[in-house]
Design a protein around this motif. Structure first.
Motif, short mmCIF file in Angstrom:
data_model
loop_
_atom_site.label_atom_id
_atom_site.label_comp_id
_atom_site.label_asym_id
_atom_site.label_seq_id
_atom_site.Cartn_x
_atom_site.Cartn_y
_atom_site.Cartn_z
N PRO A 43 0.78 -1.24 -0.34
CA PRO A 43 -0.16 -0.30 0.05
C PRO A 43 0.78 1.19 0.03
O PRO A 43 0.81 2.39 -0.45
CB PRO A 43 -1.08 0.11 1.21
CG PRO A 43 -0.54 -1.53 2.01
CD PRO A 43 0.75 -1.73 1.28
N ASN A 44 2.13 0.95 0.62
CA ASN A 44 2.74 2.15 0.45
C ASN A 44 3.88 2.40 -0.84
O ASN A 44 4.55 3.26 -1.08
CB ASN A 44 3.89 2.30 1.88
CG ASN A 44 3.07 2.49 3.42
OD1 ASN A 44 2.61 3.41 3.52
ND2 ASN A 44 3.04 1.31 3.81
N THR A 46 2.36 1.50 -3.88
CA THR A 46 1.52 3.23 -5.12
C THR A 46 0.01 2.37 -4.71
O THR A 46 -0.28 1.57 -4.40
CB THR A 46 1.91 2.23 -6.27
OG1 THR A 46 0.56 3.02 -7.29
CG2 THR A 46 2.04 0.84 -6.59
N ARG A 47 -0.64 3.50 -4.53
CA ARG A 47 -2.13 4.24 -4.51
C ARG A 47 -3.28 2.96 -5.40
O ARG A 47 -4.31 2.32 -4.76
CB ARG A 47 -2.63 5.31 -4.00
CG ARG A 47 -3.30 5.52 -5.20
CD ARG A 47 -3.44 7.34 -4.83
NE ARG A 47 -4.59 7.24 -5.24
CZ ARG A 47 -5.62 7.30 -3.69
NH1 ARG A 47 -5.02 8.19 -3.12
NH2 ARG A 47 -6.74 7.47 -3.75
N SER A 50 -3.43 -0.19 -2.95
CA SER A 50 -5.44 -0.84 -2.32
C SER A 50 -6.29 0.06 -3.62
O SER A 50 -7.43 -0.52 -2.90
CB SER A 50 -4.78 0.64 -1.50
OG SER A 50 -3.84 0.41 -0.95
N GLU A 51 -6.77 0.41 -4.68
CA GLU A 51 -7.56 0.87 -5.60
C GLU A 51 -8.15 -0.70 -5.78
O GLU A 51 -8.78 -0.55 -5.57
CB GLU A 51 -6.97 1.43 -5.85
CG GLU A 51 -7.31 3.69 -6.02
CD GLU A 51 -6.78 4.18 -7.15
OE1 GLU A 51 -6.34 5.16 -6.84
OE2 GLU A 51 -6.72 3.96 -8.33
N GLU A 81 -2.23 3.42 5.83
CA GLU A 81 -2.67 3.89 4.26
C GLU A 81 -3.90 3.03 3.50
O GLU A 81 -4.23 3.66 2.10
CB GLU A 81 -1.23 3.83 3.30
CG GLU A 81 -0.58 4.11 2.04
CD GLU A 81 -0.93 5.79 2.29
OE1 GLU A 81 -1.10 6.59 3.36
OE2 GLU A 81 -1.63 6.03 0.95
N LYS A 84 -6.75 4.19 4.29
CA LYS A 84 -7.22 5.50 3.50
C LYS A 84 -7.88 5.12 2.05
O LYS A 84 -8.78 5.80 1.91
CB LYS A 84 -6.17 6.18 3.75
CG LYS A 84 -6.51 7.78 3.34
CD LYS A 84 -4.97 8.25 3.74
CE LYS A 84 -5.32 10.26 3.27
NZ LYS A 84 -3.28 10.35 2.60
N VAL A 85 -6.84 4.72 1.56
CA VAL A 85 -7.17 4.97 0.00
C VAL A 85 -8.45 3.69 -0.39
O VAL A 85 -9.59 4.08 -1.97
CB VAL A 85 -6.45 3.98 -0.57
CG1 VAL A 85 -6.46 4.18 -2.37
CG2 VAL A 85 -4.74 4.90 -0.57
#
Ligand SMILES: C[S@@+](CC[C@H](N)C(=O)[O-])C[C@H]1O[C@@H](n2cnc3c(N)ncnc32)[C@H](O)[C@@H]1O
Length: 350
Positions: A43-44, A46-47, A50-51, A81, A84-85
């Motif tokens: 997740p850290n 690239t976002r 998580s997308e 993170e 959050k995404v």
């Protein structure tokens, strides 16, 4: 760290102290993630990671009949993170978002604080005991959670099975071992773990999590998505390692300042969860999961209107997630679900 130097501890108790001692445990006092830390998690990187998980969550939620109330529990949320995404992405799909209770199960108060800062605009609750979330269909997300749970190690020798201990006497920290009765242990955990093995790595705490969660899934419906580094071979091997400043280090050095981790044996996890009559599990690797969920197409869309240098950076990061020499093959994705749910999204590709 503050431990009695006359002690000899089984490996899992030693790891528990090194990682989670209230004052000096590795996860209890600093942020381990990213360039400044010791390692980086998906997740850290690239976002988009998580997308993709968020899109997968929607399809899974539909597969269990689009329940009106739905718990989404992240186990071990690091700096927050991923959730959050996920919440940001799910807002674009209100029919799912509005049904979700977002919950984090996190052991480190230091990281809970980071998560609260990172997620301050979201409606999240924190729960220390997962057994308290016991109504409504529930999806558990565990990205690099199980590799952070302390393990025991056992070695088979001519004289029988030996358990690994860590001797902390004086300043001379070293591994030792004690002979054990493996059949007694197997009786205690009601699970045969030593058949065809010369080495056993297993975590009593992880088994307890699997048991508690499987029971809740059987009762309320839902599933668990586990993403972690690990292997599928039924034969176990030694994988214990320490990571410090993005490099391998000695497990017995820098105690409390290095991460201690291991590779999950997914075959063992599957065998363990197969004990539940109404559940089954499916496994693939991270490359197949993310590509079949369309991460490359998503990257193309996102990068249409960004400068070339940023596009290069994005594809470099995605390659890190997908490359078979990096995370693509080493990381596996496992879904535990009800047998009656034939859901396979993300797991179809061979
Ligand atoms: C390797 S980190 C992964 C963090 C995050 N999932 C990510 O991918 O960036 C492991 C996380 O699990 C948490 N953790 C470890 N054992 C736990 C336990 N028994 N209960 C709750 N959280 C735990 C750690 O504090 C940390 O947040």
């Amino acid at each position: 760290m503050k431990i009695s130097r006359s002690t000899s501890l089984p490996l899992d108790k030693f790891i528990e102290l090194a990682l989670y001692d209230k004052d000096s445990g590795y996860y209890m006092k600093k942020n381990p993630f990213g360039k400044e830390g010791d390692f980086i998690t998906a997740p850290n990187i690239t976002r988009l990671f998580s997308e993709i998980i968020a899109i997968w969550i929607i399809t899974f939620w539909k597969s269990i009949g689009s329940p009106k109330k739905f718990n989404l529990i992240e186990l071990g949320a690091g700096n927050g993170e991923m959730l959050k995404v996920i919440t940001e992405t799910l807002k674009n799909f209100p029919e799912c978002f509005n049904t979700c209770y977002f919950i984090i199960h996190e052991k480190s108060n230091f990281l809970i604080n980071q998560q609260q800062k990172n997620l301050k605009s979201e409606k999240i609750s924190w729960e220390k005991d997962i057994k308290n979330i016991n109504s409504y269909p529930t999806l558990y997300l565990a990205n690099e959670f199980f590799d952070a749970i302390p393990i025991k190690q056992f070695f088979k020798k001519k004289e029988g099975w030996f358990e690994r201990y860590v001797n902390l006497e004086n300043s001379n920290v070293k591994f030792t071992e004690k002979k054990i009765d493996i059949t007694k242990l197997e009786k205690n955990i009601n699970f045969e773990i030593s058949k065809n093995q010369n080495i056993i790595e297993y975590s009593p705490e992880a088994f307890q999590y699997l048991k508690d969660i499987c029971k809740i899934i059987e009762k309320n419906d839902g599933g668990m998505l586990i993403i972690d580094y690990g292997y599928l071979n039924s034969k176990m091997h030694e994988t214990l390692q320490a990571i410090n400043n993005h490099k391998h280090s000695n497990v017995l050095e820098n105690i409390g300042d290095s991460d201690i981790t291991y590779n999950i044996n997914f075959n063992l996890f599957q065998k363990f969860t197969n004990q539940f009559d109404n559940l089954n599990s499916i496994v693939t690797n991270q490359k197949k999961f993310l590509t079949s969920m369309g991460i490359l197409q998503r990257a193309e869309i996102v990068s249409k209107n960004i400068p070339f240098s940023k596009k290069t950076d994005l594809f470099y990061r995605i390659r890190r997630l997908l490359d078979e020499k990096q995370m693509g093959e080493l990381f596996k994705v496992m879904l535990i679900k009800k047998i009656k749910n034939r859901f396979k999204t993300g797991f179809q590709v061979d």
